[in-house]
Design an enzyme around this catalytic site. Structure first.
Site, PDB file in Angstrom:
ATOM      1  N   ARG A 206      -0.969   0.996  -2.986  1.00  0.00           N
ATOM      2  CA  ARG A 206      -1.773   0.722  -1.799  1.00  0.00           C
ATOM      3  C   ARG A 206      -1.930  -0.783  -1.616  1.00  0.00           C
ATOM      4  NH1 ARG A 206      -6.599   1.395  -3.110  1.00  0.00           N
ATOM      5  NH2 ARG A 206      -7.578   2.141  -1.212  1.00  0.00           N
TER       6      ARG A 206
ATOM      7  N   SER B  47      -4.175   2.925   8.502  1.00  0.00           N
ATOM      8  CA  SER B  47      -3.189   3.430   7.545  1.00  0.00           C
ATOM      9  C   SER B  47      -3.762   4.552   6.685  1.00  0.00           C
ATOM     10  CB  SER B  47      -2.659   2.291   6.669  1.00  0.00           C
ATOM     11  OG  SER B  47      -3.636   1.819   5.757  1.00  0.00           O
TER      12      SER B  47
ATOM     13  N   GLY C 251      -6.486  -2.447  10.328  1.00  0.00           N
ATOM     14  CA  GLY C 251      -5.180  -1.970   9.903  1.00  0.00           C
ATOM     15  C   GLY C 251      -5.255  -1.069   8.686  1.00  0.00           C
ATOM     16  N   TYR C 252      -6.077  -1.443   7.731  1.00  0.00           N
ATOM     17  CA  TYR C 252      -6.235  -0.630   6.527  1.00  0.00           C
ATOM     18  C   TYR C 252      -6.817   0.734   6.873  1.00  0.00           C
ATOM     19  CZ  TYR C 252      -7.790   0.732   1.838  1.00  0.00           C
ATOM     20  OH  TYR C 252      -8.006   1.402   0.662  1.00  0.00           O
ATOM     21  N   SER C 253      -7.819   0.745   7.748  1.00  0.00           N
ATOM     22  CA  SER C 253      -8.438   2.004   8.153  1.00  0.00           C
ATOM     23  C   SER C 253      -7.436   2.915   8.852  1.00  0.00           C
ATOM     24  CB  SER C 253      -9.632   1.729   9.072  1.00  0.00           C
ATOM     25  OG  SER C 253     -10.622   0.986   8.410  1.00  0.00           O
TER      26      SER C 253
END
Length: 266
Positions: free
Chosen positions: A92, A165, A161-163
């Site tokens: 991750r 993905s 962006g992390y959310s």
């Protein structure tokens, strides 16, 4: 229940540090054969050590975003252990996103790392699991566990962006669970809140005030240890969870019971 994984073979990606390393070590301690996979060869060699006298642990280093690297990872696992029963997609990445910057490519990078890599490896490993199960009429053919985050549901504005993905990974988990159910392969995900991962350790070095914020917004009042996640992943991988698929198990100390959007979503 023992949640036994003894004698099983597992691939764990993101296994050079933090949560992935804790899971890989835990699996090895519980009697599984483990392939530690990551980009950082130096760290893998340091953590796994000399495997010449240990038939249960191996490591593989490479850029898992490349299809050929994923194929080589599977081949190396089969060469070492002859089969694969468990896949933990733990590779991750987290990075900030500027929602107003048209030159910001973090969403593409995070989808590639956190979603596409897991999807491609799951496809390859699932095909092998199906082949191994030929002629067997019962019992699970394999288990796939994806490491996700509560950021899929509770996000910090800078982690757009992390959310995205993580939300995509959760949906991939559900979709693959349905697609592979007939082949007796279970697919689940572990969505966690604040865990003392390598990235959080680095963040707390420069933002010490985050610890108090995290603890304040976590009903159990602390940050989890990576080993606590490893035990949950063991359950999902074991036959004790044989009727559980397509689920996003949340381990967050109660974090998602609250609703402070601006709290750090580490």
């Amino acid at each position: 229940m023992s949640f036994s994984i003894e004698g099983k073979t597992a691939i764990v990606t993101g296994a050079a540090n933090g949560v992935g390393l804790a899971i890989a070590r835990h699996f090895a301690q519980k009697g599984a054969n483990v392939m530690f996979a990551d980009l950082d060869e130096g760290r893998l060699a340091k953590e796994v050590g000399d495997t010449r006298d240990d038939d249960t642990m191996r490591y593989f280093a490479g850029d898992l975003r490349e299809r050929l690297t994923l194929a080589n990872l599977l081949s190396a696992t089969l060469d070492a252990f002859d089969r694969v029963d468990i896949l933990v997609n733990g590779s991750r990445q987290m990075m900030p996103t500027d929602p107003l910057d048209p030159e910001d490519d973090s969403i593409e990078a995070l989808l590639d790392q956190n979603l596409i890599t897991a999807f491609r490896l799951s496809q390859m490993v699932a095909k092998r699991m199906i082949k191994q199960a030929e002629g067997q009429d019962e019992g699970q053919a394999g288990a796939i566990i994806n490491l996700s985050s509560i950021a899929a549901r509770r996000t910090h504005p800078s982690l757009l962006g992390y959310s995205v993905s993580c939300a995509a990974l959760d949906q991939m988990t559900r979709s693959l669970a349905v697609a592979l159910a007939a082949q007796r392969i279970r697919v689940n995900a572990l969505a966690f809140g604040s865990v003392m991962s390598a990235s959080l350790k680095d963040t707390l070095k420069t933002h010490r005030e985050y610890r108090g914020d995290i603890e304040e917004h976590t009903p159990l009042g602390r940050i989890a240890a990576p080993d606590e996640l490893a035990e949950a992943v063991q359950f999902l991988a074991s036959d004790s969870a044989r009727f559980l698929t397509g689920q996003i198990m949340t381990i967050d100390g109660g974090r998602t019971l609250l609703d402070p959007v601006a709290a750090p979503a580490h």
